[in-house]
Design an enzyme around this catalytic site. Structure first.
Site, mmCIF file in Angstrom:
data_model
loop_
_atom_site.group_PDB
_atom_site.id
_atom_site.type_symbol
_atom_site.label_atom_id
_atom_site.label_comp_id
_atom_site.label_asym_id
_atom_site.label_seq_id
_atom_site.Cartn_x
_atom_site.Cartn_y
_atom_site.Cartn_z
ATOM 1 N N ASP A 148 0.860 -1.182 0.000
ATOM 2 C CA ASP A 148 0.000 0.000 0.000
ATOM 3 C C ASP A 148 0.896 1.233 0.000
ATOM 4 O O ASP A 148 1.449 1.611 1.031
ATOM 5 C CB ASP A 148 -0.916 0.029 1.228
ATOM 6 C CG ASP A 148 -1.993 -1.066 1.190
ATOM 7 O OD1 ASP A 148 -1.782 -2.086 0.494
ATOM 8 O OD2 ASP A 148 -3.032 -0.898 1.852
ATOM 9 N N LYS B 245 -6.748 3.226 -3.453
ATOM 10 C CA LYS B 245 -7.177 3.238 -2.060
ATOM 11 C C LYS B 245 -7.370 4.681 -1.638
ATOM 12 O O LYS B 245 -6.608 5.559 -2.039
ATOM 13 C CB LYS B 245 -6.090 2.537 -1.233
ATOM 14 C CG LYS B 245 -6.274 2.578 0.269
ATOM 15 C CD LYS B 245 -5.195 1.720 0.961
ATOM 16 C CE LYS B 245 -5.145 1.987 2.456
ATOM 17 N NZ LYS B 245 -4.070 1.260 3.153
ATOM 18 N N LYS C 262 -10.159 0.245 -2.585
ATOM 19 C CA LYS C 262 -10.098 0.015 -1.146
ATOM 20 C C LYS C 262 -10.346 1.315 -0.387
ATOM 21 O O LYS C 262 -9.461 2.147 -0.290
ATOM 22 C CB LYS C 262 -8.723 -0.554 -0.758
ATOM 23 C CG LYS C 262 -8.543 -0.713 0.749
ATOM 24 C CD LYS C 262 -7.207 -1.352 1.099
ATOM 25 C CE LYS C 262 -6.935 -1.294 2.602
ATOM 26 N NZ LYS C 262 -5.594 -1.780 2.967
#
Lengths: 309, 472
Positions: A146, A209, A245
């Site tokens: 991430d 995300k 996400k």
């Protein structure tokens, strides 16, 4: 409409022209649409289905300076068996130095190890550090990275810098999946959210995300809606599917279900699996378990009946 | 596949009586005409028997209103405001009951009656309650007209009642109101609320029945003011009946609004606006955006997105909280929608609907759009008053204006563009009472509403809405 977008990033000017040529987002309208979808009433069998789906999509997260190997091992145990008959979560998400601990604890379970990297959460470091941060996390056993984008570069219009960093980090990921954190709370406008989504996807993101969880507002419904529209339109344009996400601020079952409704009515069925949609959260899991129990037994159990790991 | 389980709102909050009378002089009384049935359009089940008001009943109601007028108009504005505030609060308290009853009788989704109709009804009463003691600052004088005869349609039964009654009462008038024959029930529940609020008898009278009852209200010699919302056809008859009598008249009639999408619009929101413009309330909206004018350079992309979006609309039980599209209000209206849609096909337009299962009982019509529509087609000219969208294209802003204005109607229009200057330019050129920019079907009690040309005259809502009920 599978046009090649290869030339889009051929120059700063071309990239800028493309991103600014995307249709705008009207804030009032987007807020209204998200609010309307938030009124969907998900009850009984649909609720049970949604709760289990949401649990299976959770990236169970701990990102604290105070994290320890013990804390991460305990969280991994919970990730595998959250409680009762509930399914396992999708992944655990930790800082790079704890990846090895998580990988060891989750070996053979099928649960992914995700690690934040690239100078998380601010991203204020050199590309060299970001790349080696990533490579080391992957070497330690991370299945998913991430990363954060350089918001300063994005906001000052240096899209090429953001693009090239994502490309470099993606290369450093090797076989690991790359989730690109836009930190929408710092991008502020919905137009920026849409542009950053496309920028990340063009640069090779496997997932986009919303947030680090360290900045408020984090994963608001309208922001998630806009990102879902982006992945939907990106697949129409290129044939490649990218996951979404939302992370940060999703604490209740109601929040989680609203997110699933957004997916269902925006991107559609294809995204309604842990492979393509994740919920980054820590306290959410217990609320999902609590509601799951309530649905099964008709009674609410007190918080002492749910583990705190 | 994520299927939403049925989530029906409970009917138990509504205490449906088997029969309803008229509301005259603060009492529920029998009507002398034959009673008629009102049905749930989603199931064709009879909900109740409702009395028909004969000409004599209407006369009694007008006399009651006349008798109440002296006292009501003599009350200080602040006192009238107290009643209106009380009514507004009671509407909020009984919101769920009103919403369920509205959906039962009208067929509209509970999501709309709960989130749009009833909150707007309360907001209207709150808003005009605020004006009651400030009329001298509004610029229309403070003298009420007298007895208002009001005839309202079936598409927003309670909201149209609020648009009519709230300003009338705030200005010191008394009213005789006739709800539509297919949707009388919420007006009668409103009568109960008037009693609960201790509104003086005769200030609000409600007479039910069909066209004849409405005609009797309009023609009654002791009516000072006629307010009508409904079809242009009936509006013409009313204008004729009222001509030369000295009665003041406001008409809010049909529409064939253009919803204009430019190639620089925020497309996802424009799609939502198009859906909200024509499929809100099954298209039973006089200001519905029934003609989509889309710039050719973006037409293909927009239509693809629109069709995808229509595929997610949920049609079915109006009381299910997840329903987007409810039932058509009556068999008669359904027949009209079918006739015009068939005509659209016959005249050469291409018809499209998403895969959509219609319930077997009740009156239903799938969300439908027509492409390849020309200005000369009937579906581009006649008001369909159903979930049917005609799609036309244009190349330049001037052509968009020309097409948008090329209709006998002029109630509303929508403009979708990210360019502010173009919004202002378009709003200046469009001959429509309401021009929405980057939104559609947005209502607020502070905003005046009304039409140009065959869409009627007079304004309802806002400060301008007071004029219709004061002796200017």
């Amino acid at each position: 409409m599978t046009t090649s977008l290869a030339d889009v990033a051929s120059s700063e000017a071309a990239l800028r022209a493309f991103l600014h040529g995307l249709p705008g987002v009207d804030r009032v309208g987007a807020d209204q649409r998200a609010a309307m979808l938030g009124t969907r009433s998900i009850k009984t069998t649909a609720k049970a289905q949604a709760i289990d789906l949401a649990i299976s999509m959770v990236d169970l997260t701990t990102l604290e300076g105070a994290d320890t190997a013990g804390k991460v091992r305990a969280m991994c145990a919970k990730a595998v068996r959250p409680g009762g008959e509930a399914p396992s979560v999708a992944a655990v998400c930790v800082y790079p130095d704890l990846v090895a601990v998580a990988a060891e604890a989750l070996k053979g379970t099928g649960i992914k190890v995700a690690s934040v990297a690239t100078g998380f959460p601010s991203g204020r470091t050199s590309l060299e550090v970001k790349v080696s941060d990533t490579a080391l996390a992957v070497a330690a056993g991370a299945d998913e990275i991430d990363m954060v984008i350089d918001r300063g570069a994005f906001l000052s219009g240096r899209y090429m810098k953001v693009y090239e960093e994502i490309v470099a980090v993606k290369a450093a990921c090797g076989p690991a999946h790359l989730k690109v954190i836009l930190e929408t709370g710092e991008l502020v406008t919905y137009d920026n959210v849409r542009r950053a989504s496309w920028l990340a996807m063009l640069a090779g993101a496997d997932f986009i995300k919303t947030s680090t969880g360290k900045v408020a507002p984090a994963a608001t419904l309208p922001v998630t809606l806009i990102m879902l529209e982006a992945v939907r339109d990106f697949r129409d344009a290129t044939g490649r599917q990218v996951g979404v996400k939302p992370a940060g601020g999703i604490r209740t079952t109601k929040d989680a279900i609203k997110n699933l409704v957004l997916v269902n009515e925006t991107a559609g069925d294809d995204w309604l699996t842990p492979e393509w949609f994740r919920l980054g959260a820590s306290s959410l899991l217990n609320d999902l378990l609590m509601q799951r129990e309530k649905l099964a037994t008709g009674r609410y159990a007190g918080p002492d009946y749910f583990t705190l790991d | 596949m994520f299927e939403y389980a049925p989530a029906p709102e409970s009917r138990d909050v509504v205490d449906l009586k088997s029969s309803y009378g008229l509301f005259i002089d603060g009492e529920f009384v029998d009507g002398s005409g034959p009673s008629f049935k009102t049905v749930n359009p989603a199931t064709e089940e009879t909900l109740a028997e409702v009395a028909t008001a004969s000409a004599e009943d209407v006369d009694r109601a007008v006399r009651a209103a006349r008798k109440a007028f002296d006292g009501w108009s003599a009350l200080p504005g602040a006192e009238r405001a107290k009643y209106l505030f009380r009514i507004a609060r009671l509407i909020q308290e009984r919101a769920r009951e009103l919403a369920v009853l509205e959906s039962l009788d009208n067929g509209k989704p509970i999501r709309e009656s709960r989130d749009v109709d009833v909150p707007l009804v309360a907001a209207h009463f709150f808003y005009y309650a605020g004006w009651a003691d400030k009329l001298e600052y509004a610029g229309f004088g403070t003298k009420p007209l007298g007895v208002a005869g009001q005839v309202i349609p079936w598409n927003f039964p309670l909201l149209m009642l609020a648009w009519k009654i709230a300003p009338a009462l705030a200005c010191g008038n008394t009213v005789v109101l006739k709800p539509a024959e297919t949707t009388p029930l919420t007006a009668l529940l409103f009568a109960e609320i008037c009693r609960q609020a201790d509104l003086p008898p005769g200030v609000v009278n409600i007479v039910t029945g069909a066209g004849e009852t409405g005609a009797a209200v309009v023609a009654h010699p002791d009516i000072d003011k006629v307010a009508f919302t409904g079809s242009t056809e009936v509006g013409r008859l009313i204008a004729r009946a009222v001509a030369g009598t000295g009665k003041k008249l406001t008409l809010e009639l049909g529409g064939k609004a253009a919803n204009i999408v430019f190639d620089d619009a925020a497309l996802d929101q424009a799609v939502e606006g198009i859906v909200n413009g024509i499929f809100f309330n099954q298209g039973h909206v006089c200001c519905a955006g029934s003609r989509l004018l889309v710039q050719e350079s973006v037409a293909e992309e927009l239509l693809a997105a629109l069709k995808r979006r229509l595929g997610t609309l949920r049609l079915g039980d109006p009381l299910d909280k997840n329903t987007d599209i409810g039932a058509i209000n009556s068999a008669e209206q359904l027949a009209k929608i079918r006739r015009l849609s068939d005509l659209g096909e016959a005249e050469g337009a291409e018809r499209w609907s998403p895969a959509c299962e219609l319930p077997e009982q009740g009156y239903w019509f799938p969300p439908t759009l027509f492409t390849g529509v020309a200005q000369s087609h009937s579906i581009a000219r006649e008001e369909i008053f159903g979930p049917v969208l005609s799609v036309l294209t244009f190349r330049t802003p001037a052509e968009a204006v020309e097409k948008a204005n090329n209709t006998p109607y002029g109630l509303s229009a929508g403009v979708w563009t990210e360019k502010g200057s173009r919004i202002l330019w378009m709003a200046d050129k469009l001959r429509a009472g309401v021009v929405w920019a980057n939104t559609f079907n947005k209502f607020d009690p502070t905003s005046p509403f009304g039409g140009y040309k065959e869409s009627g005259y007079g304004r309802e809502g806002g400060l301008a809405g007071l004029e219709a009920y004061l002796d200017v």
